[in-house]
Design an enzyme around this catalytic site. Structure first.
Site, mmCIF file in Angstrom:
data_model
loop_
_atom_site.group_PDB
_atom_site.id
_atom_site.type_symbol
_atom_site.label_atom_id
_atom_site.label_comp_id
_atom_site.label_asym_id
_atom_site.label_seq_id
_atom_site.Cartn_x
_atom_site.Cartn_y
_atom_site.Cartn_z
ATOM 1 N N HIS A 208 0.809 -1.232 0.000
ATOM 2 C CA HIS A 208 0.000 0.000 0.000
ATOM 3 C C HIS A 208 0.835 1.271 0.000
ATOM 4 O O HIS A 208 0.294 2.356 -0.071
ATOM 5 C CB HIS A 208 -0.942 0.014 1.205
ATOM 6 C CG HIS A 208 -0.229 0.259 2.496
ATOM 7 N ND1 HIS A 208 0.448 -0.727 3.167
ATOM 8 C CD2 HIS A 208 -0.056 1.387 3.219
ATOM 9 C CE1 HIS A 208 0.978 -0.225 4.258
ATOM 10 N NE2 HIS A 208 0.703 1.055 4.321
HETATM 11 C C1 UD1 Z 1 -2.114 5.200 5.977
HETATM 12 C C2 UD1 Z 1 -0.801 5.683 6.634
HETATM 13 C C3 UD1 Z 1 0.267 4.599 6.509
HETATM 14 C C4 UD1 Z 1 -0.241 3.281 7.047
HETATM 15 C C5 UD1 Z 1 -1.543 2.923 6.313
HETATM 16 C C6 UD1 Z 1 -2.123 1.605 6.763
HETATM 17 C C7 UD1 Z 1 -0.304 8.082 6.522
HETATM 18 C C8 UD1 Z 1 0.514 9.107 5.856
HETATM 19 N N1 UD1 Z 1 -0.284 6.857 5.965
HETATM 20 O O1 UD1 Z 1 -1.864 5.022 4.581
HETATM 21 O O2 UD1 Z 1 1.400 5.001 7.261
HETATM 22 O O3 UD1 Z 1 0.738 2.286 6.826
HETATM 23 O O4 UD1 Z 1 -2.485 3.973 6.560
HETATM 24 O O5 UD1 Z 1 -3.227 1.273 5.969
HETATM 25 O O6 UD1 Z 1 -0.938 8.384 7.508
HETATM 26 N N2 UD1 Z 1 -9.300 4.666 1.839
HETATM 27 C C9 UD1 Z 1 -10.484 4.000 1.759
HETATM 28 N N3 UD1 Z 1 -11.044 3.563 2.922
HETATM 29 C C10 UD1 Z 1 -10.490 3.777 4.146
HETATM 30 C C11 UD1 Z 1 -9.275 4.462 4.198
HETATM 31 C C12 UD1 Z 1 -8.683 4.890 3.048
HETATM 32 O O7 UD1 Z 1 -11.026 3.785 0.685
HETATM 33 O O8 UD1 Z 1 -11.067 3.355 5.166
HETATM 34 C C13 UD1 Z 1 -8.645 5.090 0.584
HETATM 35 C C14 UD1 Z 1 -8.936 6.522 0.197
HETATM 36 O O9 UD1 Z 1 -9.014 6.593 -1.176
HETATM 37 C C15 UD1 Z 1 -7.711 7.248 0.683
HETATM 38 C C16 UD1 Z 1 -6.639 6.216 0.462
HETATM 39 O O10 UD1 Z 1 -7.255 4.961 0.715
HETATM 40 O O11 UD1 Z 1 -7.479 8.440 -0.001
HETATM 41 C C17 UD1 Z 1 -5.434 6.372 1.335
HETATM 42 O O12 UD1 Z 1 -5.795 6.441 2.712
HETATM 43 P P1 UD1 Z 1 -4.840 7.235 3.762
HETATM 44 O O13 UD1 Z 1 -5.358 7.069 5.142
HETATM 45 O O14 UD1 Z 1 -4.623 8.638 3.287
HETATM 46 O O15 UD1 Z 1 -3.457 6.507 3.576
HETATM 47 P P2 UD1 Z 1 -3.054 4.972 3.559
HETATM 48 O O16 UD1 Z 1 -2.491 4.666 2.239
HETATM 49 O O17 UD1 Z 1 -4.152 4.087 4.061
#
Ligand code: UD1
Length: 372
Positions: A208
């Site tokens: 991821h």
């Molecule tokens: C975040 C953390 C990362 C951690 C990871 C675990 C930061 C900078 N990154 O990354 O350190 O290893 O979580 O998963 O804080 N989304 C969904 N559903 C959700 C959550 C996210 O669809 O419940 C999608 C959205 O499109 C979102 C994208 O995933 O924009 C990324 O989510 P985000 O929380 O920004 O970062 P992660 O890649 O999950």
């Protein structure tokens, strides 16, 4: 007795496992009132609610509901929402965990209001500032009043950055507490049967990190390598929402779903994912926590990154760093030769939450004493 209120900041998938053992340990203490603050960074059922269920956590006491966004948007929204909460109900201590955006944002909001902050999983450094998590770690550690480290490299990194020794306390790895707390339930799951795969005869994949999944050329190269590896070892790939979105946009998702030797799933809940991990022949990942869990369980781990903030998993454990174009060779090496000798790092023993509870008690008493 007036209880001491302790905010536990939950935000994203890896954090829920870190706060759960601490929440349960603090709940047993007559002096402590643990309050779960969910920032809402992760919100899908499989990324959030299901973890609360598995980990026997109550619904969050406070939900900030910030959701997704750019780094600045997400960080800013957590700061604004958490500051409001702090002004309404000031805790005796805010505990932040890990290195996600919410960790840094909650720390900034609390520190600016003079609320004491403790950081669990302090001192980890990849020395790679292109990783958003590295920035979050540095900012959080520079502001926290208590720094709980999982291993000696954490202590050393903090001392080199000029952090006072008396703020640093090595407590061990809290993720191992969650694993041991739920081991009986994890072992009862029958995920291999549900997915129709043979135990110890498959590789488990999780990816991821933006550096692996946000650039189409890198994502393509990784996808092709996975298809190639799956001819030697069946792969199971629970796909993170960020990764799925990018695979779908680039058209590479079908390369995986059409491949009969790769089983693609939605993100799995904790007990099911851990059941797969217990039964995996090896793991291919870019996660931080999985590098630690595989070290603890003695399972070979190939980490698709140029560096790690968890070097102890390489020096003492089962982890190896590798690149998109070489990890296929590494898989063959492991299948043919197995692993080098490895051991479990000190204080990764399932008793970390107890050590933290003692530490909080000591800190809060010290704050209350007339001389402080
Ligand atoms: C975040 C953390 C990362 C951690 C990871 C675990 C930061 C900078 N990154 O990354 O350190 O290893 O979580 O998963 O804080 N989304 C969904 N559903 C959700 C959550 C996210 O669809 O419940 C999608 C959205 O499109 C979102 C994208 O995933 O924009 C990324 O989510 P985000 O929380 O920004 O970062 P992660 O890649 O999950």
């Amino acid at each position: 007795m007036i209880k001491k209120s302790i905010h536990l900041i939950a935000a994203a998938r890896p954090n829920f496992m870190k706060i759960a053992p601490l929440y349960h340990a603090l709940s047993k203490e007559p002096w402590a009132e643990p309050i779960i603050v969910h920032t809402g960074q992760h919100y899908d059922v499989n990324m959030s609610d299901a973890f609360f269920n598995d980990l026997n956590l109550p619904d969050p006491h406070i939900n900030l509901g910030v959701g997704s966004g750019t780094h600045a948007e997400q960080t800013g929204r957590v700061m604004i929402a958490y500051e409001k909460e702090l002004l309404k109900n000031r805790p005796d201590l805010t505990v932040v965990v890990g290195d996600v955006n919410s960790t840094m944002a909650a720390t900034l909001a609390a520190a600016k209001l003079g609320v004491k902050v403790a950081h669990l999983e302090a001192g980890l450094r990849s020395f790679d500032r292109s990783m958003p998590e590295e920035i979050n770690r540095i900012v959080t550690d520079s502001l926290a009043d208590i720094l709980w480290t999982p291993s000696i490299d954490g202590d050393e990194n903090l001392k080199k950055e000029g952090i006072a020794q008396e703020k640093i306390e090595r407590v061990g790895n809290i993720m191992i507490d969650s694993l041991e707390m739920l081991r009986p339930v994890i072992e009862k799951q029958k995920v291999c049967k549900e997915l129709n795969i043979k135990p110890k005869n498959f590789g488990l994949v999780t990816l991821h990190r933006p550096s692996n999944v946000d650039k189409p050329d890198v994502l393509k190269s990784i996808t092709q390598s996975l298809v190639q590896i799956s001819e030697k070892l069946h792969l199971v790939f629970p796909i993170h929402p960020r990764t799925r979105k990018n695979l779908a946009q680039t058209g590479y998702l079908e390369l995986l779903t059409d491949c009969s030797t790769i089983t693609v799933t939605v993100p799995l809940i904790y007990i099911k994912f851990m059941n797969l991990l217990f039964n995996a022949r090896l793991v291919i990942t870019d996660s931080g926590g999985i590098q630690e869990e595989t070290t603890y369980l003695g399972i070979p781990c190939l980490t698709l990154r140029p560096n790690t903030e968890r070097p102890i998993t390489i020096n003492q454990g089962t982890n190896r760093l590798c690149k998109a174009d070489t990890f296929s060779i590494e898989v063959t090496n492991i299948l043919n030769n197995g692993l080098l000798p490895h051991n479990i790092p000190e204080l990764w023993d399932g008793a970390t939450a107890g050590r933290i509870t003692k530490s909080i008690n000591g800190f809060i008493n010290q704050q209350d004493s007339p001389e402080s």
